[in-house]
Write an enzyme that holds these catalytic residues in place. Sequence first.
Site, PDB file in Angstrom:
ATOM      1  N   LYS A 297       0.902 -24.721  59.191  1.00  0.00           N
ATOM      2  CA  LYS A 297       1.299 -26.100  58.926  1.00  0.00           C
ATOM      3  C   LYS A 297       0.954 -26.989  60.134  1.00  0.00           C
ATOM      4  O   LYS A 297       0.633 -26.479  61.214  1.00  0.00           O
ATOM      5  CB  LYS A 297       2.795 -26.116  58.586  1.00  0.00           C
ATOM      6  CG  LYS A 297       3.125 -25.305  57.307  1.00  0.00           C
ATOM      7  CD  LYS A 297       4.620 -25.291  57.001  1.00  0.00           C
ATOM      8  CE  LYS A 297       4.924 -24.486  55.741  1.00  0.00           C
ATOM      9  NZ  LYS A 297       6.375 -24.473  55.419  1.00  0.00           N
TER      10      LYS A 297
ATOM     11  N   TYR B 185       3.643 -27.964  46.302  1.00  0.00           N
ATOM     12  CA  TYR B 185       5.101 -27.813  46.381  1.00  0.00           C
ATOM     13  C   TYR B 185       5.812 -28.387  45.155  1.00  0.00           C
ATOM     14  O   TYR B 185       6.978 -28.790  45.240  1.00  0.00           O
ATOM     15  CB  TYR B 185       5.625 -28.489  47.660  1.00  0.00           C
ATOM     16  CG  TYR B 185       5.424 -27.647  48.912  1.00  0.00           C
ATOM     17  CD1 TYR B 185       5.939 -26.351  49.014  1.00  0.00           C
ATOM     18  CD2 TYR B 185       4.725 -28.147  50.017  1.00  0.00           C
ATOM     19  CE1 TYR B 185       5.769 -25.581  50.156  1.00  0.00           C
ATOM     20  CE2 TYR B 185       4.550 -27.379  51.170  1.00  0.00           C
ATOM     21  CZ  TYR B 185       5.077 -26.108  51.234  1.00  0.00           C
ATOM     22  OH  TYR B 185       4.917 -25.346  52.369  1.00  0.00           O
TER      23      TYR B 185
ATOM     24  N   PHE C 132      14.752 -32.988  50.241  1.00  0.00           N
ATOM     25  CA  PHE C 132      13.822 -32.944  51.377  1.00  0.00           C
ATOM     26  C   PHE C 132      12.354 -33.077  50.959  1.00  0.00           C
ATOM     27  O   PHE C 132      11.470 -33.060  51.811  1.00  0.00           O
ATOM     28  CB  PHE C 132      14.025 -31.653  52.181  1.00  0.00           C
ATOM     29  CG  PHE C 132      13.834 -30.377  51.381  1.00  0.00           C
ATOM     30  CD1 PHE C 132      12.567 -29.873  51.118  1.00  0.00           C
ATOM     31  CD2 PHE C 132      14.948 -29.694  50.892  1.00  0.00           C
ATOM     32  CE1 PHE C 132      12.400 -28.702  50.384  1.00  0.00           C
ATOM     33  CE2 PHE C 132      14.788 -28.525  50.147  1.00  0.00           C
ATOM     34  CZ  PHE C 132      13.503 -28.028  49.896  1.00  0.00           C
TER      35      PHE C 132
ATOM     36  N   ARG D 128       5.067 -12.194  53.798  1.00  0.00           N
ATOM     37  CA  ARG D 128       6.388 -12.840  53.818  1.00  0.00           C
ATOM     38  C   ARG D 128       7.272 -12.210  54.895  1.00  0.00           C
ATOM     39  O   ARG D 128       8.039 -12.892  55.567  1.00  0.00           O
ATOM     40  CB  ARG D 128       7.078 -12.720  52.452  1.00  0.00           C
ATOM     41  CG  ARG D 128       6.340 -13.392  51.307  1.00  0.00           C
ATOM     42  CD  ARG D 128       6.603 -14.864  51.189  1.00  0.00           C
ATOM     43  NE  ARG D 128       7.945 -15.181  50.787  1.00  0.00           N
ATOM     44  CZ  ARG D 128       8.384 -16.438  50.581  1.00  0.00           C
ATOM     45  NH1 ARG D 128       7.565 -17.470  50.754  1.00  0.00           N
ATOM     46  NH2 ARG D 128       9.621 -16.658  50.228  1.00  0.00           N
TER      47      ARG D 128
ATOM     48  N   THR E 195      12.882 -18.485  55.752  1.00  0.00           N
ATOM     49  CA  THR E 195      12.526 -19.914  55.693  1.00  0.00           C
ATOM     50  C   THR E 195      13.126 -20.685  56.871  1.00  0.00           C
ATOM     51  O   THR E 195      12.456 -21.520  57.478  1.00  0.00           O
ATOM     52  CB  THR E 195      13.038 -20.517  54.368  1.00  0.00           C
ATOM     53  OG1 THR E 195      12.541 -19.721  53.292  1.00  0.00           O
ATOM     54  CG2 THR E 195      12.557 -21.949  54.190  1.00  0.00           C
TER      55      THR E 195
ATOM     56  N   ARG F  46       8.128 -16.946  62.358  1.00  0.00           N
ATOM     57  CA  ARG F  46       9.128 -18.012  62.473  1.00  0.00           C
ATOM     58  C   ARG F  46      10.241 -17.634  63.439  1.00  0.00           C
ATOM     59  O   ARG F  46      10.743 -18.486  64.176  1.00  0.00           O
ATOM     60  CB  ARG F  46       9.704 -18.330  61.090  1.00  0.00           C
ATOM     61  CG  ARG F  46       8.721 -19.069  60.174  1.00  0.00           C
ATOM     62  CD  ARG F  46       9.239 -19.122  58.750  1.00  0.00           C
ATOM     63  NE  ARG F  46       8.390 -19.879  57.846  1.00  0.00           N
ATOM     64  CZ  ARG F  46       8.489 -19.808  56.519  1.00  0.00           C
ATOM     65  NH1 ARG F  46       9.393 -19.023  55.956  1.00  0.00           N
ATOM     66  NH2 ARG F  46       7.682 -20.524  55.750  1.00  0.00           N
TER      67      ARG F  46
ATOM     68  N   ASN G  83       8.624 -25.144  60.185  1.00  0.00           N
ATOM     69  CA  ASN G  83       8.612 -23.673  60.263  1.00  0.00           C
ATOM     70  C   ASN G  83       7.207 -23.045  60.326  1.00  0.00           C
ATOM     71  O   ASN G  83       7.010 -21.887  59.983  1.00  0.00           O
ATOM     72  CB  ASN G  83       9.490 -23.063  59.172  1.00  0.00           C
ATOM     73  CG  ASN G  83       9.035 -23.396  57.767  1.00  0.00           C
ATOM     74  OD1 ASN G  83       7.982 -24.016  57.586  1.00  0.00           O
ATOM     75  ND2 ASN G  83       9.783 -22.968  56.772  1.00  0.00           N
TER      76      ASN G  83
HETATM   77  P1  GTP Z   1       6.784 -21.621  52.289  1.00  0.00           P
HETATM   78  O1  GTP Z   1       6.129 -20.345  52.694  1.00  0.00           O
HETATM   79  O2  GTP Z   1       6.339 -22.827  53.097  1.00  0.00           O
HETATM   80  O3  GTP Z   1       6.704 -21.865  50.794  1.00  0.00           O
HETATM   81  O4  GTP Z   1       8.332 -21.455  52.676  1.00  0.00           O
HETATM   82  P2  GTP Z   1       9.411 -20.551  51.942  1.00  0.00           P
HETATM   83  O5  GTP Z   1       8.823 -19.867  50.743  1.00  0.00           O
HETATM   84  O6  GTP Z   1      10.050 -19.704  52.994  1.00  0.00           O
HETATM   85  O7  GTP Z   1      10.474 -21.646  51.469  1.00  0.00           O
HETATM   86  P3  GTP Z   1      10.456 -22.551  50.133  1.00  0.00           P
HETATM   87  O8  GTP Z   1       9.263 -22.250  49.292  1.00  0.00           O
HETATM   88  O9  GTP Z   1      11.801 -22.478  49.544  1.00  0.00           O
HETATM   89  O10 GTP Z   1      10.294 -24.005  50.764  1.00  0.00           O
HETATM   90  C1  GTP Z   1       9.008 -24.507  51.088  1.00  0.00           C
HETATM   91  C2  GTP Z   1       9.110 -25.286  52.379  1.00  0.00           C
HETATM   92  O11 GTP Z   1       9.892 -26.436  52.193  1.00  0.00           O
HETATM   93  C3  GTP Z   1       9.778 -24.539  53.534  1.00  0.00           C
HETATM   94  O12 GTP Z   1       8.937 -23.669  54.223  1.00  0.00           O
HETATM   95  C4  GTP Z   1      10.182 -25.703  54.408  1.00  0.00           C
HETATM   96  O13 GTP Z   1       9.065 -26.197  55.159  1.00  0.00           O
HETATM   97  C5  GTP Z   1      10.571 -26.737  53.381  1.00  0.00           C
HETATM   98  N1  GTP Z   1      12.017 -26.646  53.123  1.00  0.00           N
HETATM   99  C6  GTP Z   1      12.682 -25.768  52.334  1.00  0.00           C
HETATM  100  N2  GTP Z   1      14.014 -25.984  52.357  1.00  0.00           N
HETATM  101  C7  GTP Z   1      14.168 -27.047  53.180  1.00  0.00           C
HETATM  102  C8  GTP Z   1      15.315 -27.769  53.634  1.00  0.00           C
HETATM  103  O14 GTP Z   1      16.463 -27.475  53.280  1.00  0.00           O
HETATM  104  N3  GTP Z   1      15.085 -28.797  54.510  1.00  0.00           N
HETATM  105  C9  GTP Z   1      13.846 -29.168  54.910  1.00  0.00           C
HETATM  106  N4  GTP Z   1      13.695 -30.185  55.767  1.00  0.00           N
HETATM  107  N5  GTP Z   1      12.746 -28.498  54.524  1.00  0.00           N
HETATM  108  C10 GTP Z   1      12.911 -27.471  53.665  1.00  0.00           C
HETATM  109 MG    MG Z   2       7.716 -20.903  49.261  1.00  0.00          MG
END
Ligand code: GTP
Ligand code: MG
Length: 149
Positions: free
Chosen positions: A9, A49, A57, A85, A91, A102, A112
């Site tokens: 990112k 997304y 958010f 993962r 996350t 992370r 992250n």
């Molecule tokens: P990705 O690998 O990026 O998809 O992350 P993930 O699978 O661990 O998490 P998820 O798919 O649920 O969310 C995608 C992304 O949205 C996260 O990696 C964060 O960058 C963002 N995100 C998720 N939850 C939050 C939150 O509560 N607050 C904020 N600011 N960002 C969030």
């Molecule tokens: Mg995700």
Amino acid sequence: VEQSYIMIKPDGVQRGLVGEIISRFEKKGFLLKGLKLFQCPKDLAQEHYKDLKDKPFFPGLIEYITSGPVVCMAWEGVGVVASARKLIGATNPLQAEPGTIRGDLAVQTGRNVVHGSDSPDNGKREIALWFKEGELCEWESVLTPWLIE
Ligand code: GTP
Ligand code: MG
């Protein structure tokens, strides 16, 4: 063979973590099939997304992902989606185990540093979304016999 879409990112690029993050996947033994530095347009970030579009958010997430270049990668290998993962960690970086990307390199969910596909189907979908025809390289590593019996 299974493929995962991994993306560094904008914070990871700005913080100079590109080499470190790529290195973790290389050292693990996965095969890099696609790689580019890319300024993500807003509509692509929204499509990527889309499952999160009703979250509070979401606007901030789109702002973040489009705030600077990202590094797009396609990694291949048996079990690569779940393994990536694990390498990436939880996350929320404060909950991510030390030793994960992370867990070692970030402090906040909204910064992250890296994305990883959450299922083999999404791996396919995301690679098709982020890479154009001809951008992936068909190759095999000479190290494969030293990684896979
Ligand atoms: P990705 O690998 O990026 O998809 O992350 P993930 O699978 O661990 O998490 P998820 O798919 O649920 O969310 C995608 C992304 O949205 C996260 O990696 C964060 O960058 C963002 N995100 C998720 N939850 C939050 C939150 O509560 N607050 C904020 N600011 N960002 C969030
Ligand atoms: Mg995700």
